[in-house]
Design a protein around this motif. Structure first.
Motif: not given
Length: 213
Positions: A15, A19, A60, A64
């Motif tokens: 992740h 990110q 995504l 975030i």
């Protein structure tokens, strides 16, 4: 370390890489031009791995934002109940904490809210700010006088939406400024605008600078 902990660590690492790749690419080429393939390549993983964690680039960005908002709430200190300390030179601590959080995550916010950023992220950020303003308006009232409806035609939702735009604009300007201003300085200047503009638009009697209340 147990097998489950190892799996969790790998997931969190994946992740993080995805990110960071997204943020770097937004800065370089803009959100709209980015593809899942670009993100996967930058993060040095394959597309199948990306889709095991996220549906698409919008998912995504959503994750975030959720993690960023959770981080802000987790690190936000309790609000002091001594509202007499709130004046033009002492903004509510919640705004100082917001700008401190932005400073800590400046790389993220500069990419996401800037001209190449994600409109979706900006919209969600604005919604979150509106919620913060409405939740904290009650704490501002002791700093102002009585309330009256100054314009019957003024939609009640308009002032808070205007202020949310001002806050995002302030954040973007601050992050792109060549001069270094502290979170408390920016919070104080934002509070000056919010105190006179927002509270006045909402119908509160706001004292003029240098005038006794």
């Amino acid at each position: 370390m147990s097998h489950e902990e190892q799996i969790d660590l790998r997931i969190r690492r994946t992740h993080h890489f995805l990110q960071e790749a997204m943020i770097e690419l937004i800065t370089e080429k803009g959100f709209e031009a980015i593809t899942v393939g670009d993100i996967a390549e930058r993060a040095m993983i394959n597309r199948a791995t990306f889709y095991r964690h996220y549906q698409d680039k919008y998912d995504l960005v959503a994750r975030i934002f959720e993690e960023t908002a959770d981080s802000l709430v987790a690190h936000m200190l309790p609000f002091h109940k001594d509202t007499d300390q709130i004046d033009l030179e002492h903004p509510p601590e919640i705004w100082v904490q917001v700008f401190e959080h932005v400073a800590e995550q400046r790389h993220l916010y500069r990419a996401m809210l800037g001209k190449n950023g994600s409109p979706w992220f900006t919209a969600r950020m604005r919604e979150y700010i509106v919620k913060l303003i409405l939740e904290n308006e009650q704490r501002w009232k002791p700093s102002a006088g009585s309330r009256q409806q100054i314009d019957q035609a003024l939609p009640e939702a308009l002032p808070v939406m205007q202020l949310s735009h001002v806050l995002i604009g302030t954040i973007v300007w601050w992050l792109e400024s060549e001069k270094r201003y502290t979170p408390r300085q920016i919070a104080t200047w934002f509070w000056h605008f919010a105190f006179y503009g927002y509270l006045s638009a909402r119908g509160y009697e706001v004292p003029l600078p240098g005038k006794d209340r």
